[in-house]
Design a protein around this motif. Structure first.
Motif, PDB file in Angstrom:
ATOM      1  N   TYR A 106      36.001  57.873  34.640  1.00 13.61           N
ATOM      2  CA  TYR A 106      35.423  56.547  34.385  1.00 13.61           C
ATOM      3  C   TYR A 106      33.923  56.719  34.179  1.00 13.61           C
ATOM      4  O   TYR A 106      33.244  57.374  34.977  1.00 13.61           O
ATOM      5  CB  TYR A 106      35.714  55.598  35.540  1.00 13.61           C
ATOM      6  N   VAL A 107      33.416  56.135  33.080  1.00 12.90           N
ATOM      7  CA  VAL A 107      32.011  56.305  32.706  1.00 12.90           C
ATOM      8  C   VAL A 107      31.336  54.942  32.596  1.00 12.90           C
ATOM      9  O   VAL A 107      31.988  53.898  32.639  1.00 12.90           O
ATOM     10  CB  VAL A 107      31.889  57.083  31.375  1.00 12.90           C
ATOM     11  N   ASN A 108      30.005  54.975  32.449  1.00 14.79           N
ATOM     12  CA  ASN A 108      29.252  53.715  32.477  1.00 14.79           C
ATOM     13  C   ASN A 108      28.961  53.141  31.094  1.00 14.79           C
ATOM     14  O   ASN A 108      28.187  52.206  30.963  1.00 14.79           O
ATOM     15  CB  ASN A 108      27.947  53.884  33.266  1.00 14.79           C
ATOM     16  N   GLU A 109      29.547  53.724  30.046  1.00 14.06           N
ATOM     17  CA  GLU A 109      29.380  53.192  28.696  1.00 14.06           C
ATOM     18  C   GLU A 109      30.740  53.147  28.005  1.00 14.06           C
ATOM     19  O   GLU A 109      31.695  53.776  28.460  1.00 14.06           O
ATOM     20  CB  GLU A 109      28.422  54.068  27.885  1.00 14.06           C
ATOM     21  N   TYR A 110      30.813  52.396  26.897  1.00 11.56           N
ATOM     22  CA  TYR A 110      32.058  52.346  26.146  1.00 11.56           C
ATOM     23  C   TYR A 110      31.747  52.414  24.661  1.00 11.56           C
ATOM     24  O   TYR A 110      30.645  52.058  24.218  1.00 11.56           O
ATOM     25  CB  TYR A 110      32.860  51.093  26.482  1.00 11.56           C
ATOM     26  N   ILE A 111      32.710  52.895  23.882  1.00  9.04           N
ATOM     27  CA  ILE A 111      32.501  53.012  22.443  1.00  9.04           C
ATOM     28  C   ILE A 111      33.469  52.129  21.654  1.00  9.04           C
ATOM     29  O   ILE A 111      33.342  51.985  20.444  1.00  9.04           O
ATOM     30  CB  ILE A 111      32.654  54.469  21.970  1.00  9.04           C
TER      31      ILE A 111
ATOM     32  N   LYS B 236      43.571  48.523  26.489  1.00 10.06           N
ATOM     33  CA  LYS B 236      43.116  47.200  26.086  1.00 10.06           C
ATOM     34  C   LYS B 236      41.756  46.949  26.723  1.00 10.06           C
ATOM     35  O   LYS B 236      41.623  47.014  27.943  1.00 10.06           O
ATOM     36  CB  LYS B 236      44.112  46.118  26.517  1.00 10.06           C
ATOM     37  N   GLY B 237      40.759  46.669  25.903  1.00  7.73           N
ATOM     38  CA  GLY B 237      39.425  46.394  26.420  1.00  7.73           C
ATOM     39  C   GLY B 237      38.475  47.561  26.195  1.00  7.73           C
ATOM     40  O   GLY B 237      38.672  48.396  25.309  1.00  7.73           O
ATOM     41  N   LYS B 238      37.446  47.605  27.019  1.00  4.04           N
ATOM     42  CA  LYS B 238      36.363  48.570  26.843  1.00  4.04           C
ATOM     43  C   LYS B 238      36.769  49.955  27.345  1.00  4.04           C
ATOM     44  O   LYS B 238      37.264  50.102  28.460  1.00  4.04           O
ATOM     45  CB  LYS B 238      35.104  48.087  27.582  1.00  4.04           C
ATOM     46  N   CYS B 239      36.534  50.981  26.517  1.00  2.00           N
ATOM     47  CA  CYS B 239      36.825  52.350  26.932  1.00  2.00           C
ATOM     48  C   CYS B 239      36.054  53.339  26.064  1.00  2.00           C
ATOM     49  O   CYS B 239      35.456  52.975  25.049  1.00  2.00           O
ATOM     50  CB  CYS B 239      38.324  52.639  26.863  1.00  2.00           C
TER      51      CYS B 239
END
Length: 417
Positions: free
Chosen positions: A276-281, A309-312
């Motif tokens: 799990y990271v603090n940014e999404y692409i 589904k959603g930010k990842c």
């Protein structure tokens, strides 16, 4: 008695309890070593491979021991046929109430022999057998006690390092046990066994539901069975025609970058969520199809396709797909889960699904998008039911761990002293 009270040091032992080598336990419990109880302790024999057969006596290996339960996993049970003149193996013929301990490789996995294990049964050289006099001890209680974290730490710390990690039988005999009176041993073993039976029943129900889902997919995704109210033709289209490939959004991260970017957004790869990271692409409903490293073979059960589904954040080992207008995203996902993509893999040192070959994968689907949606809805409901059962199982397993911590230390008493 509160946990805080029982966690006290030697000067803060609460009334009715005592400080011992295994921690704070009730005053009427004893601390003994396995060897003090004069059990029969041995390990299995070598050279069993020549006796393997399709039928015969059960042959227990480490793969049959279960990290999450004292009860054996018999799904991959092997059999041996012993000639009448072979006596060495009979030394380890198992009886109900026996305790098994893995003593090489993955050390300290505990097994308990009961009527579920087909008899006669034997063990190989990687397993230790401990047999108590059942008139004086409840061996099922001992089996549960050996699963406790404190004992497991003993196993890890006592490992003999060498060409192959292992633990000898003297170390098994030196194991320290907290032993309550016999009636309380029986009560603790019974309660924990009831919880294990509930977990086992949930496992069987989950397996049954998965089997039903697989059969349903086989019928609905091939058109062999049509849902009520639907008819008409099906067609065959390639992924290039059905989906948009968003591989331009793939960005790899190395371990250092991932450690620096710890956060709440899933970091996705070929085999699922890796971190799990603090940014999404990407922020969308997408299908992720493994490019390499995530395919089914005879040794693995890793997914070839999964949903996000959603930010990842997505790395470069997985293709990103989204259904084009007129085609249902959920339906295409289930088709890809069901699809055998192995023929499309590029040969070489590592199997890989190149984009050009992926685009050639063909999907059979009804022309009516409403039927696509209806099929996906049926399968989605099945997934939700399975997920709910898995969540219930995980919760029950967590409850069991808490019960073990309470009961096997005497923090909670089932029988008053």
């Amino acid at each position: 008695m509160s946990r805080q009270e029982l966690a006290g040091n030697n000067n803060q032992v609460p009334p009715g309890y005592k400080q011992t080598e295994v921690g704070v336990i009730p005053e009427d419990w004893e601390v003994v070593r396995v060897g003090d109880l004069e059990p029969y302790v041995t390990s299995g024999s070598r050279g069993w491979a020549k006796y393997y057969s399709k039928y015969g006596a059960s042959f227990i290996r480490i793969t049959n021991l279960n990290k999450n339960s004292i009860y054996l996993n018999l799904n991959e049970l092997k059999f041996v046929a012993l000639p009448n003149h072979v006596n060495e193996g009979k030394r380890t013929r198992l009886k109900n109430g026996d305790i098994l301990i893995s003593i090489t490789a993955d050390i300290g996995i505990i097994g308990y022999i009961n009527s579920s294990v087909p008899q006669p049964a034997y063990i190989n050289q990687h397993i230790s057998l401990v047999r108590f006099d059942l008139k004086n001890i409840v061996s099922k209680y001992i089996a549960y006690f050996l699963v406790c974290e404190k004992v497991q730490r003993f196993f890890r710390g006592s490992t003999d390092q060498g060409a192959k990690a292992g633990i000898n039988l003297d170390k098994i005999r030196s194991l320290q046990l907290a032993i309550p009176p016999l009636p309380e041993q029986k009560a603790i073993a019974s309660v924990l066994s009831d919880v294990d039976e509930l977990i086992s029943s949930l496992d069987k129900l989950i397996a049954k539901k998965r089997h039903i889902k697989t059969a349903t997919m086989q019928q609905l995704l091939t058109g062999k069975t049509r849902l009520p109210g639907f008819g008409g033709e099906w067609e065959t289209k390639s992924l290039e025609y059905l989906t948009e490939c968003l591989d331009n959004l793939r960005i790899p991260l190395n371990e250092v970058q991932r450690a620096r970017m710890k956060g709440n957004y899933p970091y996705c790869g070929a085999n699922g969520i890796l971190d799990y990271v603090n940014e999404y692409i990407i922020d969308d409903d997408i299908i992720l199809l493994a490019e390499d490293g995530g395919y089914f073979d005879e040794h693995t059960t890793r997914p070839i396709a999964y949903r996000m589904k959603g930010k990842c954040w997505v790395n470069n080992h997985v293709h990103i797909l989204k259904a084009k207008p007129g085609y249902h995203q959920d339906f295409l996902f289930y088709c890809l889960v069901h699809k055998n993509v192995l023929p499309f893999l590029a040969s070489g040192t590592r199997a890989k699904l190149n984009k050009s070959e992926m685009n050639k994968i063909e999907i059979n689907l009804p022309k009516n998008s409403e039927e696509q949606k209806a099929i996906a809805s049926v399968l989605s409901d099945m997934d939700k039911e399975i997920a709910a059962l898995e969540k219930r199982r995980a919760k029950t397993q967590a409850i069991k761990q808490g019960m073990m911590q309470e009961l096997l230390t005497g923090r909670t008493r089932l029988i008053k002293p």
